[in-house]
Every structure is written in C-alpha cells, then in structure tokens.
Design a protein around this motif. Structure first.
Motif, PDB file in Angstrom:
ATOM      1  N   GLY A 120      58.770  54.137  15.408  1.00 51.97           N
ATOM      2  CA  GLY A 120      59.241  54.634  14.086  1.00 51.97           C
ATOM      3  C   GLY A 120      60.615  53.694  13.894  1.00 51.97           C
ATOM      4  N   ARG A 121      60.876  53.508  12.704  1.00 53.14           N
ATOM      5  CA  ARG A 121      62.049  52.580  12.130  1.00 53.14           C
ATOM      6  C   ARG A 121      63.372  53.251  12.021  1.00 53.14           C
ATOM      7  NH1 ARG A 121      59.000  48.315   8.189  1.00 53.14           N
ATOM      8  NH2 ARG A 121      57.147  47.753   9.809  1.00 53.14           N
ATOM      9  N   SER A 122      63.473  54.544  11.959  1.00 53.57           N
ATOM     10  CA  SER A 122      64.738  55.177  11.700  1.00 53.57           C
ATOM     11  C   SER A 122      64.775  56.420  12.503  1.00 53.57           C
ATOM     12  CB  SER A 122      64.622  55.814  10.201  1.00 53.57           C
ATOM     13  OG  SER A 122      63.388  56.517  10.179  1.00 53.57           O
ATOM     14  N   PRO A 123      66.048  56.718  12.841  1.00 57.53           N
ATOM     15  CA  PRO A 123      66.392  57.990  13.661  1.00 57.53           C
ATOM     16  C   PRO A 123      65.955  59.309  12.892  1.00 57.53           C
ATOM     17  CG  PRO A 123      68.224  57.245  12.542  1.00 57.53           C
ATOM     18  CD  PRO A 123      67.205  56.143  12.226  1.00 57.53           C
ATOM     19  N   VAL A 124      65.496  60.378  13.873  1.00 58.66           N
ATOM     20  CA  VAL A 124      65.205  61.552  13.477  1.00 58.66           C
ATOM     21  C   VAL A 124      66.539  62.353  13.322  1.00 58.66           C
ATOM     22  CG1 VAL A 124      63.941  63.657  14.043  1.00 58.66           C
ATOM     23  CG2 VAL A 124      63.184  61.423  14.944  1.00 58.66           C
ATOM     24  N   VAL A 125      66.829  62.711  12.053  1.00 60.42           N
ATOM     25  CA  VAL A 125      68.005  63.362  11.586  1.00 60.42           C
ATOM     26  C   VAL A 125      67.704  64.821  11.297  1.00 60.42           C
ATOM     27  CG1 VAL A 125      69.584  63.367   9.856  1.00 60.42           C
ATOM     28  CG2 VAL A 125      68.564  61.166  10.346  1.00 60.42           C
ATOM     29  N   PRO A 126      68.506  65.890  11.828  1.00 55.81           N
ATOM     30  CA  PRO A 126      68.260  67.106  11.483  1.00 55.81           C
ATOM     31  C   PRO A 126      68.624  67.540  10.309  1.00 55.81           C
ATOM     32  CG  PRO A 126      70.358  66.878  13.027  1.00 55.81           C
ATOM     33  CD  PRO A 126      69.802  65.552  12.785  1.00 55.81           C
ATOM     34  N   SER A 127      68.010  68.381   9.712  1.00 57.14           N
ATOM     35  CA  SER A 127      68.325  68.961   8.258  1.00 57.14           C
ATOM     36  C   SER A 127      69.741  70.059   8.370  1.00 57.14           C
ATOM     37  CB  SER A 127      67.465  69.927   7.538  1.00 57.14           C
ATOM     38  OG  SER A 127      67.138  71.259   8.387  1.00 57.14           O
ATOM     39  N   GLU A 146      54.990  58.213   6.009  1.00 59.48           N
ATOM     40  CA  GLU A 146      55.357  58.089   7.494  1.00 59.48           C
ATOM     41  C   GLU A 146      56.272  59.331   7.700  1.00 59.48           C
ATOM     42  OE1 GLU A 146      54.834  53.751   9.519  1.00 59.48           O
ATOM     43  OE2 GLU A 146      56.888  54.180   8.906  1.00 59.48           O
ATOM     44  N   ALA A 147      55.702  60.102   8.543  1.00 59.21           N
ATOM     45  CA  ALA A 147      56.486  61.581   8.579  1.00 59.21           C
ATOM     46  C   ALA A 147      56.828  61.700  10.056  1.00 59.21           C
ATOM     47  CB  ALA A 147      55.798  62.744   7.959  1.00 59.21           C
ATOM     48  N   GLY A 148      58.124  61.939  10.397  1.00 61.23           N
ATOM     49  CA  GLY A 148      58.687  62.277  11.645  1.00 61.23           C
ATOM     50  C   GLY A 148      58.314  63.789  12.256  1.00 61.23           C
ATOM     51  N   PRO A 149      58.632  64.177  13.150  1.00 61.39           N
ATOM     52  CA  PRO A 149      58.347  65.623  13.512  1.00 61.39           C
ATOM     53  C   PRO A 149      59.208  66.556  13.002  1.00 61.39           C
ATOM     54  CG  PRO A 149      59.772  64.587  15.477  1.00 61.39           C
ATOM     55  CD  PRO A 149      59.278  63.319  14.296  1.00 61.39           C
ATOM     56  N   GLY A 150      58.455  67.642  12.398  1.00 56.33           N
ATOM     57  CA  GLY A 150      59.288  68.675  11.765  1.00 56.33           C
ATOM     58  C   GLY A 150      59.737  68.013  10.208  1.00 56.33           C
ATOM     59  N   ALA A 151      59.254  67.182   9.836  1.00 58.27           N
ATOM     60  CA  ALA A 151      59.635  66.617   8.562  1.00 58.27           C
ATOM     61  C   ALA A 151      59.023  67.370   7.162  1.00 58.27           C
ATOM     62  CB  ALA A 151      59.276  65.033   8.447  1.00 58.27           C
ATOM     63  N   ASP A 166      62.345  61.254   7.505  1.00 63.34           N
ATOM     64  CA  ASP A 166      62.706  61.264   8.757  1.00 63.34           C
ATOM     65  C   ASP A 166      63.728  62.557   8.879  1.00 63.34           C
ATOM     66  OD1 ASP A 166      65.011  60.562   7.047  1.00 63.34           O
ATOM     67  OD2 ASP A 166      64.752  58.603   7.481  1.00 63.34           O
ATOM     68  N   VAL A 167      64.110  63.489   8.157  1.00 56.34           N
ATOM     69  CA  VAL A 167      64.519  64.454   8.103  1.00 56.34           C
ATOM     70  C   VAL A 167      63.991  65.585   8.905  1.00 56.34           C
ATOM     71  CG1 VAL A 167      66.119  66.237   7.154  1.00 56.34           C
ATOM     72  CG2 VAL A 167      66.225  63.813   6.293  1.00 56.34           C
ATOM     73  N   CYS A 168      64.247  66.043   9.998  1.00 56.15           N
ATOM     74  CA  CYS A 168      63.573  67.114  10.781  1.00 56.15           C
ATOM     75  C   CYS A 168      64.136  68.413  10.319  1.00 56.15           C
ATOM     76  CB  CYS A 168      63.914  66.871  12.341  1.00 56.15           C
ATOM     77  SG  CYS A 168      63.108  68.102  13.387  1.00 56.15           S
ATOM     78  N   HIS A 169      63.357  69.471   9.914  1.00 55.39           N
ATOM     79  CA  HIS A 169      63.563  70.818   9.686  1.00 55.39           C
ATOM     80  C   HIS A 169      63.157  71.624  10.505  1.00 55.39           C
ATOM     81  CE1 HIS A 169      64.330  69.462   5.533  1.00 55.39           C
ATOM     82  NE2 HIS A 169      63.431  68.674   5.501  1.00 55.39           N
ATOM     83  N   ARG A 170      62.934  71.178  12.066  1.00 53.54           N
ATOM     84  CA  ARG A 170      62.673  72.255  13.147  1.00 53.54           C
ATOM     85  C   ARG A 170      63.612  72.298  14.131  1.00 53.54           C
ATOM     86  NH1 ARG A 170      57.869  69.363  15.766  1.00 53.54           N
ATOM     87  NH2 ARG A 170      56.370  70.479  13.885  1.00 53.54           N
ATOM     88  N   SER A 171      64.405  71.031  14.648  1.00 52.77           N
ATOM     89  CA  SER A 171      64.888  71.084  15.915  1.00 52.77           C
ATOM     90  C   SER A 171      66.567  70.872  15.605  1.00 52.77           C
ATOM     91  CB  SER A 171      64.240  69.957  16.721  1.00 52.77           C
ATOM     92  OG  SER A 171      62.844  70.010  16.808  1.00 52.77           O
ATOM     93  N   THR A 172      67.188  71.117  16.813  1.00 50.39           N
ATOM     94  CA  THR A 172      68.728  70.941  16.560  1.00 50.39           C
ATOM     95  C   THR A 172      69.110  69.559  16.797  1.00 50.39           C
ATOM     96  OG1 THR A 172      68.851  71.108  19.221  1.00 50.39           O
ATOM     97  CG2 THR A 172      68.682  73.037  18.010  1.00 50.39           C
ATOM     98  N   GLN A 173      70.244  69.265  16.677  1.00 55.70           N
ATOM     99  CA  GLN A 173      70.711  67.868  16.448  1.00 55.70           C
ATOM    100  C   GLN A 173      70.417  67.430  17.903  1.00 55.70           C
ATOM    101  OE1 GLN A 173      74.723  67.279  15.062  1.00 55.70           O
ATOM    102  NE2 GLN A 173      74.976  65.181  15.734  1.00 55.70           N
ATOM    103  N   ALA A 174      70.835  68.061  18.976  1.00 54.73           N
ATOM    104  CA  ALA A 174      70.490  67.743  20.411  1.00 54.73           C
ATOM    105  C   ALA A 174      69.069  67.231  20.696  1.00 54.73           C
ATOM    106  CB  ALA A 174      70.950  68.657  21.291  1.00 54.73           C
ATOM    107  N   ILE A 175      68.356  67.966  20.272  1.00 54.30           N
ATOM    108  CA  ILE A 175      66.852  67.628  20.323  1.00 54.30           C
ATOM    109  C   ILE A 175      66.433  66.448  19.505  1.00 54.30           C
ATOM    110  CG2 ILE A 175      64.450  68.558  20.169  1.00 54.30           C
ATOM    111  CD1 ILE A 175      65.615  71.478  20.360  1.00 54.30           C
ATOM    112  N   CYS A 176      67.029  66.629  18.176  1.00 51.92           N
ATOM    113  CA  CYS A 176      66.748  65.066  17.514  1.00 51.92           C
ATOM    114  C   CYS A 176      67.408  64.070  18.223  1.00 51.92           C
ATOM    115  CB  CYS A 176      67.304  65.452  16.047  1.00 51.92           C
ATOM    116  SG  CYS A 176      66.326  66.672  15.053  1.00 51.92           S
ATOM    117  N   GLY A 177      68.062  64.168  18.898  1.00 51.28           N
ATOM    118  CA  GLY A 177      68.617  62.754  19.427  1.00 51.28           C
ATOM    119  C   GLY A 177      67.749  62.430  20.559  1.00 51.28           C
ATOM    120  N   MET A 178      67.446  63.580  21.312  1.00 48.29           N
ATOM    121  CA  MET A 178      66.435  63.026  22.283  1.00 48.29           C
ATOM    122  C   MET A 178      64.980  62.442  21.876  1.00 48.29           C
ATOM    123  SD  MET A 178      65.897  63.313  25.787  1.00 48.29           S
ATOM    124  CE  MET A 178      66.633  64.653  26.448  1.00 48.29           C
TER     125      MET A 178
END
Length: 597
Positions: A307-314, A31-36, A287-299
C-alpha cells in the motif's frame, strides 16, 4: 473522471467523500485498506449501476460470508438479488452461466460441484498404496498439460511428505497413476472441484465471439464487480480478461497487502501487472479506517508493504487505549496477560481472539492443546473435528468441522455403486435423511462427547452413538464399524483432553483461529502471536518486517493486526523483543511492553 454530483444519492448510502468516488462510472480499481468501508461502497455502486443500466450487474466475492453480508445490505432492494442481476461467489457465477448450461447441453446431466476434492469420501479423497498409510490427498496433485496428475512435494503436509518419501519409486509412480485415474473417473461423471470447473469455463469462453455462452454473458451483464481481487489466481485473471475482451466492464476491489493465499498460486506480481494497465484517474484509494484506533492504525501502517498510503483512523473512531501492547512470553501465560488487559479496558471474552499464522500456535496459547496426531483413522477425524467445533471462534473453521463430521458419518454406511462417489445429495436421498437432520445429528454427537472420560469411554460412546442413531437406516453400517471406531490412541486422547479441558485460572477460554480463517472479520481485542521459532529454510516474520520485505508471512501479520478494533496485543518470545521494539520505534508506533508472568 466524469462527475456524478447531479445524481441523487439514496439516503441509505451514508458514504464519505472518498467512498462516493467509488460510484463514478469511470472507476475501474478500488484499493481499500482495512476498515475503509469498501463493502458499503461497492454495494452502493452495485445498487446505483443496477438502477442506471437496462442490463444486469454482477457483484462477485470469494466467500459465502462476504456474499451474505452484501445480500444483507441489499435487503431494501430485493430485486437486486434476482435476474437480470447476480450477487454471489466468483465460482457460482461461472457455474451458473457457463459450466452448468454447457454440461447439460452437451452431456444431458447436471454437474456436481465440490469446493475441493477433500470433500470426497476418504477412499477417493486420499490415494494410497495397498499397504495403506496416510496416503496423499487428491487435492495435493497438480495437472500437466496432458491432464496427467503429478506430485509437487512443496504442496504436501509434513505427514504426507514423510509418507511419500518412504515409498519406492515404483510405488510413487503407481500413486501418481492412480490419482490420474481417479481424477478422470470423477470428471467423466461430471464431478468437478473448483479448479476443474474453472478450466471448463475458460475452455468454453476462450472461443471468443463464436461462443454462444460468451455472447449471452456480454448481452446480459453491463458490469461485473469483483471483491477481494488481490486473491485472484492466474485462472481467475484469465477468466476476467475474457469477459473484458467481450465488452463487459470489470471493476475490481483490492487491498494488495491482504494477498495471503500463495498456496493457491496467487501472486502479487499478477496484481501489480493488472494495476499498471489502469490509468491513475480510474483508481480510487480508500485509506481512512472506520474500524480501529489510532494506535492500531499506526501498527497496521507499519506492517504495510504494498500500500502506498498510511492507514488513517476516522474522526469517529475511539482513540482509547492510545497504544498497542507487546506481551513477552509464551503459551497460556500470554493469554492470561491479555485477558488482564481485556478486563482493564472492558473487553468481553467473546469479543477477544487469539490469532496466529499457524493454527497450532494460537491453539497452544488459547487452550494449551498439543497438535493433533495427524493420522488417518476415522476416530481421529471425529475427535479433531469435534475439538474445532467446540473451541474455534471462526465460523469458517466451525462450518468446515461440521462438514467433516457429516462426511465421516456418511462414510460409515455401505453404499451401492450409484452413490459411491460421495454425492452428498444422492446419499441423503438414499438414506431418507434431510440435510437438517444430519446437522442435528452432529449437534447431538457434540453434546454426547462431553461425557467421555477415558479412551474406552470415547470408543464405546462413539460406536454406541452411531449404532443407536443410525442403525435402522435404509442402508447398513459398514461391517468393520467396531474396528473403524476403535478407542483413540494415547496420543490422540492426550490431544483431546488438553484441547477440551478449560484452564480453571483463565475464566472463559479465549477463542482462537489462524489468521487466514478470520480474514474479513473484526474483534474488539486481538492477541496476535508472533512465531516462537523460525521454520527451517525461512526467515522470521520480524526479519521481513525489519528489512521491509514484501513476504506472505508479513502480509498475514498485517491481516491479523487489522482485525482489532479497540485493543491490539503482540505476543512475542523474549529472544525477539529487542528486534520488535526497534521496528516499532523506527515507525513511530506507540507501544507498551508487558512481561507475562
């Protein structure tokens, strides 16, 4: 789960610790979130499993773009795209190993595959009564168990529904009967769309151990990796179940929040049932996003409904700007405000996209264009395709427009019976043209269209172009060419003018697309347009988001927001501003409100 710490990892696999877990032999679901980095991880698994196995490994996806990306990442191991391995689309896999050998063995002919019945010539792709009209696309029909086709009105476009409802019961019955007759003729000629080819594959494979084709697959492949598994419909689930039963190991990759194809009868319930059968220790969550900023990951986290976990920026991801932007307004004013932010943060126009659930909403914001008339004339087909080719920033939409133009050009010839069913290969061979020549012809037409200044210019220019470029081919053009390529109606010309004239105050026009068309892509800056109004009988997407309802329109918004790398802007009507702010503050999403002027 069995550890693989003793296995040397090739230096070309710069995987994170979480991505490394994808390589474990016991992994069955990723299970892969966006930009993971899931493409990097599954290609690494594909390579390693191919190295370890004495048999073949298959990596399947649903789009050519995803397949090409995977092939690019295998450039250092070219043997992986050759036998006994397979890297290609889901459908090509079953065409190559099941449907084609079955048809050749039993009927002695090579089948012809179409992505959709919409790729047929217009006289076959649309079913009409003798009185004419827009008709009903063959791809809109559904098939009963007795193989007869029928209409389900929920699948019709607005124009098709109006056409259907004006028909008498007798005419409706004739339309459905004619659709069934055309469908049977196509299948008898071994011409298949995606759905009918899958049905043949299922019918062949469900014989189980008695099927020589199933035996060949199970002997050839140790493992099949399926990307974008959340987009699998019921027929695809059934095919994978048959492979599993034969002993082939199935590994699937999914982001259930990106399941946005309900029109294909894709259901989140099917994915949920599949997931429930897999032990937790065989599931890897990226669940670690290597694409987007922290602000975008929050949105993006706020928009998640499955999904069961938050999208976290790298740690490597830039955190600038530190907020997302809510732009209040409509139409071209939204784009102008977005471009000011792009300038402020150093984003170039070619890295900016205007996205929305509906193509029309994105188009209106980006170029102020009106909706195409949605008629059935050949002139309209040419013009609407040229508009998409000129303005759309999405490669899939542009390629589809090129194919429509090529199909429209080929439909202008008088074809003998042998090629009358729209077999593109036979048509080009009959004309003595190659695919590249046809593609170049489309480019010349696009360039020629820039000289059209009036409806008369357009009609005359289109006719002259076709006569000059194609008048001396092996087959004659249709005798009704002048009538078919008549000058555009005032409504069609207004659409053309508004769609092809740049706003002088906006610089380079922003490129636009609907969200479905850019799935898998990423852009430095995204203006995500919320619907200005609610469609009759449906809730607004903000209502679903606010109430935490897992709806397709909310998942579409999630996909759109997760395309952004540096700058994410939500365009909203003033009437929805308060509701949007309440959601963002509830979920602690950092934002700033800007009023478009």
């Amino acid at each position: 789960m069995t550890t693989q710490s003793q296995i040397a990892r090739p230096s070309s696999f710069p995987l994170t610790e979480k991505q490394m877990a994808v390589l474990e032999p016991g992994t069955r679901l990723i299970e892969a979130g966006p930009g993971a980095g899931k493409t990097r991880a599954i290609v690494a698994r594909f390579k390693e499993q191919a190295h370890r196995s004495s048999r073949g490994i298959a990596l399947l996806s649903f789009t050519n773009a995803a397949v090409n990306e995977a092939k690019l990442r295998c450039a250092d191991s070219p043997h992986l795209v050759e036998a006994p391995h397979f890297l290609g689309t889901f459908d090509h896999f079953f065409h190559r190993y099941i449907v084609t050998p079955y048809i050749v063995s039993n009927h002695g002919v090579m089948p012809t595959y179409l992505a959709s019945w919409d790729d047929l010539p217009d006289h076959l792709a649309r079913i009409r009564t003798q009185s004419g009209g827009i008709g009903i696309r063959l791809s809109r029909f559904r098939r009963r168990a007795n193989k007869q086709l029928y209409i389900e009105s929920s699948y019709l476009s607005h124009a098709e529904k109006q056409y259907w409802e004006r028909l008498t019961p007798q005419a409706q019955a004739w339309i459905q009967g004619e659709a069934s007759r055309v469908h049977i003729r196509l299948l008898d000629r071994h011409i298949y769309d995606t759905s009918s080819a899958r049905q043949i594959a299922f019918d062949v494979l469900q014989q189980g151990s008695t099927s020589k084709y199933m035996l060949r697959l199970s002997r050839r492949f140790t493992e099949v990796i399926v990307d974008e598994f959340q987009d699998c419909d019921e027929s695809e689930h059934r095919l994978l179940e048959l492979l599993t039963a034969s002993g082939v190991s199935i590994v699937v990759v999914a982001d259930p929040d990106q399941a946005i194809y309900e029109f294909r009868q894709v259901s989140n319930n099917a994915y949920a049932r599949y997931r429930e059968k897999i032990p937790q220790e065989e599931i890897v969550e990226l669940d670690v996003c290597h694409r987007s900023t922290q602000a975008i990951c929050g949105m993006v986290t706020s928009l998640r409904s499955v999904g069961r976990s938050p999208v976290v920026p790298s740690a490597e991801t830039t955190n600038y700007p530190t907020k997302t932007f809510v732009i209040v307004g409509s139409g071209n004013k939204l784009k102008e405000a977005a471009q000011q932010l792009n300038t402020q943060y150093g984003v170039k126009n070619d890295s900016f996209r205007v996205l929305s659930h509906a193509t029309s909403d994105a188009r209106k914001i980006s170029i102020g264009g009106i909706e195409p008339p949605n008629g059935s004339s050949i002139t309209e087909s040419f013009l609407t395709s040229l508009v998409t080719l000129r303005n759309s920033g999405n490669p899939k939409m542009r390629l589809a427009a090129v194919r429509r133009l090529e199909r429209s050009i080929l439909d202008l010839f008088q074809w003998p019976d042998a090629t009358s069913h729209g077999n593109r290969v036979l048509e080009l061979e009959s004309l003595g043209l190659g695919p590249t020549q046809l593609r170049i012809l489309v480019g010349r037409l696009q360039e020629s269209s820039k000289a059209w200044k009036s409806p008369d210019d357009c009609g005359k220019g289109l006719r002259n172009f076709i006569k000059i470029e194609l008048g001396n081919q092996r087959h004659s053009l249709i005798p009704t060419l002048s009538n078919k390529l008549s000058k555009p109606t005032s409504k069609l010309w207004t659409y053309w003018e508004e769609s092809t004239t740049s706003n002088p105050n906006s610089g380079v026009p922003a490129l636009w697309a609907n969200i479905h068309a850019v799935k898998g892509a990423e852009f430095d800056s995204v203006l995500l347009a919320l619907p200005q109004r609610t469609v009759a009988g449906r809730s607004h997407v903000l209502d679903d988001w606010s109430a935490n309802i897992n709806s397709e329109q909310r998942r579409v918004l999630y996909v759109g927001a997760s395309r952004a790398k540096r700058l994410l802007m939500l365009g909203t009507p003033k009437t929805r501003l308060r509701q949007l702010i309440q959601i963002l503050e509830r979920d602690q999403v950092s934002y700033e409100v800007i009023h478009a002027k």
